[in-house]
Design a protein around this motif. Structure first.
Motif, PDB file in Angstrom:
ATOM      1  N   ASN A  95       0.763  -1.025  -0.052  1.00 31.54           N
ATOM      2  CA  ASN A  95      -0.093   0.213  -0.019  1.00 31.54           C
ATOM      3  C   ASN A  95       0.884   1.418  -0.056  1.00 31.54           C
ATOM      4  O   ASN A  95       0.752   2.114   0.837  1.00 31.54           O
ATOM      5  N   PRO A  96       1.761   1.523  -1.054  1.00 38.36           N
ATOM      6  CA  PRO A  96       2.587   2.801  -1.033  1.00 38.36           C
ATOM      7  C   PRO A  96       1.503   3.885  -1.034  1.00 38.36           C
ATOM      8  O   PRO A  96       0.831   3.889  -1.803  1.00 38.36           O
ATOM      9  N   THR A  97       2.020   5.272  -0.563  1.00 40.65           N
ATOM     10  CA  THR A  97       1.183   6.449  -0.824  1.00 40.65           C
ATOM     11  C   THR A  97       1.288   6.743  -2.396  1.00 40.65           C
ATOM     12  O   THR A  97       0.431   7.087  -2.674  1.00 40.65           O
ATOM     13  N   LEU A  98       2.455   6.541  -2.885  1.00 37.58           N
ATOM     14  CA  LEU A  98       2.602   6.901  -4.139  1.00 37.58           C
ATOM     15  C   LEU A  98       3.575   5.896  -4.873  1.00 37.58           C
ATOM     16  O   LEU A  98       4.737   5.851  -4.323  1.00 37.58           O
ATOM     17  N   MET A  99       3.338   5.618  -6.031  1.00 36.28           N
ATOM     18  CA  MET A  99       4.083   4.823  -6.814  1.00 36.28           C
ATOM     19  C   MET A  99       4.563   5.674  -8.147  1.00 36.28           C
ATOM     20  O   MET A  99       3.885   6.038  -9.003  1.00 36.28           O
ATOM     21  N   GLN A 100       6.025   6.063  -7.706  1.00 40.72           N
ATOM     22  CA  GLN A 100       6.330   7.183  -8.702  1.00 40.72           C
ATOM     23  C   GLN A 100       6.849   6.697 -10.093  1.00 40.72           C
ATOM     24  O   GLN A 100       7.511   7.370 -10.857  1.00 40.72           O
ATOM     25  N   SER A 101       7.148   5.236 -10.434  1.00 38.35           N
ATOM     26  CA  SER A 101       7.741   5.016 -11.448  1.00 38.35           C
ATOM     27  C   SER A 101       6.899   4.054 -12.461  1.00 38.35           C
ATOM     28  O   SER A 101       7.319   3.069 -12.754  1.00 38.35           O
ATOM     29  N   LEU A 102       5.860   4.351 -12.646  1.00 35.83           N
ATOM     30  CA  LEU A 102       5.236   3.610 -13.683  1.00 35.83           C
ATOM     31  C   LEU A 102       5.585   4.225 -15.133  1.00 35.83           C
ATOM     32  O   LEU A 102       5.263   5.180 -15.828  1.00 35.83           O
ATOM     33  N   ASP A 103       6.502   3.061 -15.717  1.00 30.69           N
ATOM     34  CA  ASP A 103       7.204   3.634 -16.793  1.00 30.69           C
ATOM     35  C   ASP A 103       6.582   3.174 -17.986  1.00 30.69           C
ATOM     36  O   ASP A 103       7.464   3.425 -19.179  1.00 30.69           O
ATOM     37  N   SER A 104       5.446   2.535 -18.275  1.00 32.76           N
ATOM     38  CA  SER A 104       4.928   1.860 -19.683  1.00 32.76           C
ATOM     39  C   SER A 104       3.378   1.832 -19.651  1.00 32.76           C
ATOM     40  O   SER A 104       3.062   1.373 -18.514  1.00 32.76           O
ATOM     41  N   LEU A 105       3.025   1.771 -20.597  1.00 35.19           N
ATOM     42  CA  LEU A 105       1.475   1.306 -20.809  1.00 35.19           C
ATOM     43  C   LEU A 105       1.421  -0.180 -20.471  1.00 35.19           C
ATOM     44  O   LEU A 105       0.494  -0.609 -19.703  1.00 35.19           O
ATOM     45  N   GLU A 106       2.298  -0.974 -20.771  1.00 29.88           N
ATOM     46  CA  GLU A 106       2.139  -2.413 -20.467  1.00 29.88           C
ATOM     47  C   GLU A 106       2.282  -2.535 -19.046  1.00 29.88           C
ATOM     48  O   GLU A 106       1.350  -3.440 -18.437  1.00 29.88           O
ATOM     49  N   LEU A 107       3.078  -1.881 -18.533  1.00 25.47           N
ATOM     50  CA  LEU A 107       3.178  -1.997 -16.698  1.00 25.47           C
ATOM     51  C   LEU A 107       1.765  -1.355 -16.302  1.00 25.47           C
ATOM     52  O   LEU A 107       1.410  -2.104 -15.381  1.00 25.47           O
ATOM     53  N   ALA A 108       1.277  -0.516 -16.586  1.00 27.07           N
ATOM     54  CA  ALA A 108      -0.068   0.055 -16.286  1.00 27.07           C
ATOM     55  C   ALA A 108      -1.129  -0.884 -16.278  1.00 27.07           C
ATOM     56  O   ALA A 108      -1.817  -1.314 -15.234  1.00 27.07           O
ATOM     57  N   ALA A 137      14.260   4.513 -17.776  1.00 29.40           N
ATOM     58  CA  ALA A 137      12.975   3.950 -17.999  1.00 29.40           C
ATOM     59  C   ALA A 137      12.019   5.091 -18.134  1.00 29.40           C
ATOM     60  O   ALA A 137      12.570   6.400 -18.012  1.00 29.40           O
ATOM     61  N   GLY A 138      10.807   4.768 -18.904  1.00 32.99           N
ATOM     62  CA  GLY A 138       9.866   5.836 -18.868  1.00 32.99           C
ATOM     63  C   GLY A 138       9.352   6.069 -20.218  1.00 32.99           C
ATOM     64  O   GLY A 138      10.012   5.212 -21.444  1.00 32.99           O
ATOM     65  N   VAL A 139       8.170   6.502 -20.489  1.00 36.75           N
ATOM     66  CA  VAL A 139       7.790   6.731 -21.961  1.00 36.75           C
ATOM     67  C   VAL A 139       8.259   7.989 -22.397  1.00 36.75           C
ATOM     68  O   VAL A 139       8.806   9.158 -21.983  1.00 36.75           O
ATOM     69  N   LEU A 140       8.380   7.878 -24.017  1.00 36.30           N
ATOM     70  CA  LEU A 140       9.007   9.064 -24.454  1.00 36.30           C
ATOM     71  C   LEU A 140       8.193  10.228 -24.407  1.00 36.30           C
ATOM     72  O   LEU A 140       7.212  10.401 -24.372  1.00 36.30           O
ATOM     73  N   PRO A 141       8.802  11.588 -24.276  1.00 34.33           N
ATOM     74  CA  PRO A 141       8.036  12.696 -24.298  1.00 34.33           C
ATOM     75  C   PRO A 141       6.912  12.943 -25.254  1.00 34.33           C
ATOM     76  O   PRO A 141       5.951  13.412 -24.808  1.00 34.33           O
ATOM     77  N   GLU A 142       7.248  12.599 -26.298  1.00 31.62           N
ATOM     78  CA  GLU A 142       6.168  12.670 -27.431  1.00 31.62           C
ATOM     79  C   GLU A 142       5.182  11.896 -27.284  1.00 31.62           C
ATOM     80  O   GLU A 142       3.817  11.954 -28.017  1.00 31.62           O
ATOM     81  N   GLU A 143       5.047  10.685 -26.460  1.00 30.48           N
ATOM     82  CA  GLU A 143       4.022   9.860 -26.366  1.00 30.48           C
ATOM     83  C   GLU A 143       3.259  10.044 -24.991  1.00 30.48           C
ATOM     84  O   GLU A 143       2.477   9.430 -24.676  1.00 30.48           O
ATOM     85  N   ALA A 144       4.132  10.626 -24.137  1.00 24.36           N
ATOM     86  CA  ALA A 144       3.555  10.954 -22.762  1.00 24.36           C
ATOM     87  C   ALA A 144       2.029  11.166 -22.465  1.00 24.36           C
ATOM     88  O   ALA A 144       1.331  10.481 -21.799  1.00 24.36           O
ATOM     89  N   LYS A 145       1.562  12.428 -23.514  1.00 20.51           N
ATOM     90  CA  LYS A 145       0.185  12.773 -23.166  1.00 20.51           C
ATOM     91  C   LYS A 145      -0.708  11.675 -23.349  1.00 20.51           C
ATOM     92  O   LYS A 145      -1.624  11.456 -22.770  1.00 20.51           O
ATOM     93  N   GLU A 146      -0.470  11.036 -24.750  1.00 18.71           N
ATOM     94  CA  GLU A 146      -1.366   9.807 -25.145  1.00 18.71           C
ATOM     95  C   GLU A 146      -1.524   8.847 -24.140  1.00 18.71           C
ATOM     96  O   GLU A 146      -2.489   8.202 -23.888  1.00 18.71           O
ATOM     97  N   VAL A 147      -0.245   8.341 -23.527  1.00 22.18           N
ATOM     98  CA  VAL A 147      -0.044   7.140 -22.580  1.00 22.18           C
ATOM     99  C   VAL A 147      -1.051   7.690 -21.268  1.00 22.18           C
ATOM    100  O   VAL A 147      -1.603   7.069 -20.697  1.00 22.18           O
ATOM    101  N   TYR A 148      -0.720   9.081 -21.004  1.00 25.75           N
ATOM    102  CA  TYR A 148      -1.240   9.250 -19.644  1.00 25.75           C
ATOM    103  C   TYR A 148      -2.775   9.284 -19.796  1.00 25.75           C
ATOM    104  O   TYR A 148      -3.629   8.797 -18.928  1.00 25.75           O
ATOM    105  N   GLU A 149      -3.414   9.772 -20.660  1.00 20.41           N
ATOM    106  CA  GLU A 149      -4.826   9.572 -21.237  1.00 20.41           C
ATOM    107  C   GLU A 149      -5.366   8.319 -21.303  1.00 20.41           C
ATOM    108  O   GLU A 149      -6.399   8.078 -20.706  1.00 20.41           O
ATOM    109  N   LYS A 150      -4.551   7.614 -21.943  1.00 20.22           N
ATOM    110  CA  LYS A 150      -4.996   5.896 -21.939  1.00 20.22           C
ATOM    111  C   LYS A 150      -5.131   5.409 -20.724  1.00 20.22           C
ATOM    112  O   LYS A 150      -5.994   4.868 -20.233  1.00 20.22           O
TER     113      LYS A 150
END
Length: 225
Positions: A95-108, A137-150
């Protein structure tokens, strides 16, 4: 680390953060996360007694050990490392307060599936590889908004609270600044989703990160030395 050292370290970090945030605006609040991966539970307790409340670990096992050892203290635990799929259930149970490293859509998708099974939710930050470095790790900047929305639309058990990135791993301050500015511009683009945290800046570059708009920093060595 003794008590005096803990107080001194924390005071020094707070003073620098205060100065940096006031240069941005007196209304700009910055949250300090103490990254305790190279230290023990005793050091965390020392810093807690000095006034620090939020701590981050980058290994699920270490998070489990320290949070159990210190379970009588009202600490806020953050997970900041790369999450392997076989450790997802273990992290959910902590139960972490915040997971800061959600680095891909696949992991999500994987995390969301397991959260659903356990009937739980988790607050997360989307990690962005703003510096476009292979080692990060992490999503590329140009894909970030789309991944966040998804993730926002398709993963009902994940509560996105903003974004996280690590500054460029170079000496050139201009390149580091640029990587922070990219992250902040993505944060601003996500306004409609009401993101709360723009987590960027570590011991070596947090003042620069705050100048670029960071409102959460992750400091380890400056607190635990």
């Amino acid at each position: 680390m003794d008590k005096n050292k803990a107080v001194k370290n924390l005071d020094k970090v707070i003073s620098k953060v205060e100065a940096a945030r006031l240069r941005v605006s007196e209304h700009h609040i910055v949250k300090i996360i103490g990254i305790s991966k190279y230290s023990n539970a005793e050091d965390v307790a020392m810093l807690y007694n000095a006034g620090q409340r939020a701590f981050g670990e980058n290994k699920v096992q270490d998070l489990k050990q320290k949070s159990q050892e210190l379970d009588e203290l009202p600490l806020e635990w953050h997970f900041v490392g790369r999450l392997q799929k076989n450790k997802i259930n273990n992290l959910i149970d902590l139960n972490p307060t915040l997971m800061q490293s959600l680095d891909s859509l696949e992991l999500a998708y994987e995390l969301n599936k397991k959260l659903k099974t356990k009937n739980k939710t988790m607050s997360c930050l989307l990690q962005i590889n703003s510096a476009k470095e292979d080692s990060k790790a992490g999503v590329l900047p140009e894909e970030a908004k789309e991944v966040y929305e998804k993730i926002s639309k398709e993963c009902s058990n994940i509560k996105l609270k903003g974004i996280m990135s690590i500054g460029a791993h170079v000496e050139d301050r201009e390149i580091i600044t640029n990587s922070f500015k990219i992250t902040k511009s993505i944060f601003d683009e996500l306004k409609e989703y009401n993101p709360k945290y723009c987590s960027m800046g570590m011991s070596s570059d947090f003042e620069l990160a705050i100048a670029c708009g960071s409102n959460m920093i992750r400091v380890g060595s400056t607190l635990f030395k």
